[in-house]
Write a protein that holds these residues in place. Structure first.
Motif, PDB file in Angstrom:
ATOM      1  N   SER A 371       0.814  -1.228   0.000  1.00 43.51           N
ATOM      2  CA  SER A 371       0.000   0.000   0.000  1.00 43.51           C
ATOM      3  C   SER A 371       0.844   1.272   0.000  1.00 43.51           C
ATOM      4  N   ALA A 372       2.004   1.257   0.626  1.00 40.89           N
ATOM      5  CA  ALA A 372       2.839   2.463   0.672  1.00 40.89           C
ATOM      6  C   ALA A 372       3.522   2.714  -0.669  1.00 40.89           C
ATOM      7  N   ARG A 373       3.892   1.641  -1.375  1.00 38.86           N
ATOM      8  CA  ARG A 373       4.608   1.807  -2.639  1.00 38.86           C
ATOM      9  C   ARG A 373       3.676   1.912  -3.837  1.00 38.86           C
ATOM     10  N   ASP A 374       2.547   1.200  -3.759  1.00 37.40           N
ATOM     11  CA  ASP A 374       1.612   1.173  -4.889  1.00 37.40           C
ATOM     12  C   ASP A 374       0.180   1.234  -4.356  1.00 37.40           C
ATOM     13  N   PRO A 375      -0.260   2.401  -3.886  1.00 37.16           N
ATOM     14  CA  PRO A 375      -1.593   2.494  -3.275  1.00 37.16           C
ATOM     15  C   PRO A 375      -2.718   2.151  -4.235  1.00 37.16           C
ATOM     16  N   GLU A 376      -2.570   2.494  -5.501  1.00 32.45           N
ATOM     17  CA  GLU A 376      -3.645   2.184  -6.445  1.00 32.45           C
ATOM     18  C   GLU A 376      -3.741   0.677  -6.659  1.00 32.45           C
ATOM     19  N   GLY A 377      -2.605   0.009  -6.815  1.00 33.65           N
ATOM     20  CA  GLY A 377      -2.622  -1.446  -6.943  1.00 33.65           C
ATOM     21  C   GLY A 377      -3.160  -2.102  -5.684  1.00 33.65           C
ATOM     22  N   ALA A 378      -2.774  -1.580  -4.520  1.00 29.30           N
ATOM     23  CA  ALA A 378      -3.256  -2.137  -3.262  1.00 29.30           C
ATOM     24  C   ALA A 378      -4.761  -1.979  -3.133  1.00 29.30           C
ATOM     25  N   ARG A 391     -12.944  -6.646   3.582  1.00 28.73           N
ATOM     26  CA  ARG A 391     -12.690  -5.817   2.403  1.00 28.73           C
ATOM     27  C   ARG A 391     -12.730  -4.339   2.770  1.00 28.73           C
ATOM     28  N   LYS A 392     -13.746  -3.924   3.537  1.00 25.63           N
ATOM     29  CA  LYS A 392     -13.869  -2.521   3.926  1.00 25.63           C
ATOM     30  C   LYS A 392     -12.691  -2.084   4.783  1.00 25.63           C
ATOM     31  N   SER A 393     -12.262  -2.952   5.725  1.00 28.12           N
ATOM     32  CA  SER A 393     -11.143  -2.610   6.600  1.00 28.12           C
ATOM     33  C   SER A 393      -9.861  -2.427   5.798  1.00 28.12           C
ATOM     34  N   ALA A 394      -9.601  -3.342   4.867  1.00 23.81           N
ATOM     35  CA  ALA A 394      -8.389  -3.235   4.055  1.00 23.81           C
ATOM     36  C   ALA A 394      -8.425  -2.006   3.166  1.00 23.81           C
ATOM     37  N   LEU A 395      -9.580  -1.738   2.564  1.00 25.50           N
ATOM     38  CA  LEU A 395      -9.699  -0.583   1.675  1.00 25.50           C
ATOM     39  C   LEU A 395      -9.560   0.727   2.437  1.00 25.50           C
ATOM     40  N   ASP A 396     -10.138   0.806   3.629  1.00 23.39           N
ATOM     41  CA  ASP A 396     -10.014   2.021   4.431  1.00 23.39           C
ATOM     42  C   ASP A 396      -8.552   2.339   4.752  1.00 23.39           C
ATOM     43  N   LYS A 397      -7.793   1.303   5.083  1.00 23.78           N
ATOM     44  CA  LYS A 397      -6.376   1.525   5.393  1.00 23.78           C
ATOM     45  C   LYS A 397      -5.619   2.036   4.172  1.00 23.78           C
ATOM     46  N   VAL A 398      -5.919   1.432   3.011  1.00 24.03           N
ATOM     47  CA  VAL A 398      -5.235   1.856   1.790  1.00 24.03           C
ATOM     48  C   VAL A 398      -5.564   3.311   1.474  1.00 24.03           C
ATOM     49  N   MET A 399      -6.854   3.651   1.538  1.00 23.14           N
ATOM     50  CA  MET A 399      -7.257   5.011   1.172  1.00 23.14           C
ATOM     51  C   MET A 399      -6.705   6.049   2.146  1.00 23.14           C
ATOM     52  N   LYS A 400      -6.615   5.682   3.406  1.00 24.08           N
ATOM     53  CA  LYS A 400      -6.060   6.607   4.399  1.00 24.08           C
ATOM     54  C   LYS A 400      -4.609   6.952   4.058  1.00 24.08           C
ATOM     55  N   ASN A 401      -3.853   5.944   3.703  1.00 26.11           N
ATOM     56  CA  ASN A 401      -2.459   6.188   3.324  1.00 26.11           C
ATOM     57  C   ASN A 401      -2.357   6.915   1.988  1.00 26.11           C
ATOM     58  N   TRP A 402      -3.202   6.523   1.057  1.00 24.21           N
ATOM     59  CA  TRP A 402      -3.150   7.108  -0.281  1.00 24.21           C
ATOM     60  C   TRP A 402      -3.477   8.599  -0.239  1.00 24.21           C
ATOM     61  N   LYS A 403      -4.462   8.965   0.567  1.00 24.09           N
ATOM     62  CA  LYS A 403      -4.861  10.382   0.630  1.00 24.09           C
ATOM     63  C   LYS A 403      -3.770  11.257   1.234  1.00 24.09           C
ATOM     64  N   ILE A 405      -0.658  10.727   0.532  1.00 24.48           N
ATOM     65  CA  ILE A 405       0.355  10.832  -0.516  1.00 24.48           C
ATOM     66  C   ILE A 405      -0.164  11.640  -1.712  1.00 24.48           C
ATOM     67  N   ASP A 406      -1.366  11.302  -2.179  1.00 22.10           N
ATOM     68  CA  ASP A 406      -1.927  11.944  -3.374  1.00 22.10           C
ATOM     69  C   ASP A 406      -3.443  12.006  -3.233  1.00 22.10           C
ATOM     70  N   PRO A 407      -3.968  12.956  -2.475  1.00 21.03           N
ATOM     71  CA  PRO A 407      -5.407  13.008  -2.215  1.00 21.03           C
ATOM     72  C   PRO A 407      -6.250  13.184  -3.477  1.00 21.03           C
ATOM     73  N   THR A 408      -5.731  13.917  -4.451  1.00 24.40           N
ATOM     74  CA  THR A 408      -6.495  14.152  -5.680  1.00 24.40           C
ATOM     75  C   THR A 408      -6.740  12.852  -6.427  1.00 24.40           C
ATOM     76  N   ARG A 409      -5.673  12.076  -6.611  1.00 24.47           N
ATOM     77  CA  ARG A 409      -5.819  10.818  -7.337  1.00 24.47           C
ATOM     78  C   ARG A 409      -6.629   9.816  -6.525  1.00 24.47           C
ATOM     79  N   ALA A 410      -6.481   9.822  -5.205  1.00 19.91           N
ATOM     80  CA  ALA A 410      -7.232   8.906  -4.353  1.00 19.91           C
ATOM     81  C   ALA A 410      -8.732   9.180  -4.454  1.00 19.91           C
TER      82      ALA A 410
END
Length: 421
Positions: A371-378, A391-403, A405-410
């Protein structure tokens, strides 16, 4: 090489300098008194009534040491001549010769020069940094007068950093030659804890294991649960691994499940050592064990080694495991380790399995790792998790990290995939 010049070279130079000064001024001073008075040993009958079982140890015979004497080195008006080996330290042309001379002095140590060798040891800085020198001193001294060595360790070594180690090495050296006498001393002098967890027995078992591994194991098995048994088992683990892989496995398997903590520790140690020398044998062993914490320790160590050498072979083996619980745990550990080395190959491997609730923990582990290196793939992999809450728990963690790094793309990705914020 750099470590030698940073650590070994200054240490060796300081050791040689200390010996040189000691030898140079030694004839102008008297030696400090080194009193090593031994205690009166108790009767053998007291040992036979000890509550601690001795396993295969036969009734203790009279110690070859004279029980009525005390070992005491007194100061003299003039210093005795220094041993030739110590004199060579000053005369030696190089550092290696000086270090070798110190070892020669230990090998030639006897009652006439013991005080000089002890003085050389005491010239070193105290603490953990001189444990190797202490081991050599205690082993050499134990071959001459083990009770004197033990009394020195008890009365002169630092309690926090050296005493326990020094006593253990002296007892180990004594047990190499006279295990009964060493055990007698350990029982007679235990004052730290109850007899059921005697810390001195650790050194005795260590020494016996170096000459008679089966006898050491019988004593170990007779001990009740406690620190002494746990510490002693580490020495035996090392020795059994040296013998052979099969013997080490047989020995590890003897630890019962009614002491799960000790069993987990021992199997983990054996697994770590065997995985470094025989991957296939360790894998075969793991396949025979139930899914418990002890086997998980083996799998952890096995996959750590295997992924670093050949992750594809490791993945093939994991996929063929018959025990479902072991297979799922092994797949999680494989995904965790392999994704750090080659996330693309790991993803390809995971794509070979259909989505399922049993695969969810494995995918979740993979998502966490990338998730830290490839948030979109994660995020895409998180969507493949079958169980809704997972699924929701995993996705929430990914989006939290992604936002972060790149909130617009997230945010754009969430809209594209119709994910509620």
């Amino acid at each position: 090489m750099s470590a030698f010049f940073k650590i070994g070279l200054p240490w060796a130079f300081s050791l040689g300098l200390v010996f040189y000064l000691g030898l140079h001024f030694g004839g102008k001073r008297t030696h400090s008194e080194l009193s090593l008075v031994t205690e009166e040993p108790s009767a053998v009958s007291d040992l036979e009534n000890s509550p601690l079982p001795l396993g295969s140890v036969p009734p203790l015979a009279d110690s070859p040491q004279n029980p009525n004497r005390s070992v005491e080195t007194k100061a003299s008006e003039t210093s005795p001549p220094f041993p030739p080996n110590l004199i060579r330290i000053m005369q030696g042309a190089g550092i290696l010769e000086r270090m070798g001379s110190y070892l020669d002095a230990l090998r030639s140590m006897d009652s006439s020069n013991a005080q000089d060798v002890v003085g050389a040891f005491e010239a070193l800085p105290a603490g953990y940094g001189r444990h190797l020198e202490m081991k050599l001193l205690m082993r050499s001294w134990a071959a001459i007068d083990p009770e004197a060595a033990l009394n020195y360790a008890q009365n002169n070594l630092d309690e926090k950093s050296e005493r326990r180690f020094g006593i253990s090495e002296a007892l180990a050296g004594w047990a190499n030659k006279d295990p009964d006498a060493a055990m007698s001393w350990a029982l007679r002098n235990n004052s730290f804890r109850e007899d059921k967890d005697n810390p001195f027995i650790v050194g005795v078992i260590k020494g016996i294991s170096e000459t008679d591994l089966e006898a050491a194991n019988r004593i170990l098995q007779s001990l009740p649960s406690g620190n002494a048994k746990w510490q002693s088992s580490t020495f035996l683990a090392q020795e059994y691994v040296k013998k052979s892989t099969s013997e080490a496995i047989v020995w590890a398997n003897q630890f019962p499940t009614d002491d799960p903590q000790l069993r987990e520790t021992i199997l983990g140690q054996i697994g770590a050592k065997l995985a470094r020398q025989d991957l296939q044998a360790t894998a075969s062993w793991a396949e025979t064990l139930e899914a418990d914490p002890a086997n998980r320790r083996i799998l952890d160590n096995l996959l750590t080694q295997w992924v670093s050498q050949n992750p594809v072979d490791a993945s093939d083996w994991v996929g063929r495991m018959e025990n479902e619980a072991n297979r799922q745990y092994a797949m999680q550990q494989l995904a965790s380790r392999w994704s750090l080395v080659d996330p693309v190959a790991t993803a390809k491997w995971l794509n070979g399995f259909p989505p399922s609730a049993s695969l969810d923990p494995v995918v979740g582990e993979f998502v966490n790792r990338i998730s830290a290196r490839d948030p979109e793939g994660a995020a895409g992999w998180a969507l493949s998790i079958v169980e809704p809450e997972s699924r929701k728990s995993a996705l929430d963690k990914v989006m939290k990290n992604w936002k972060r790094i790149d909130p617009t793309r997230a945010d754009a990705w969430m809209i594209e995939n119709q994910i509620d914020p």
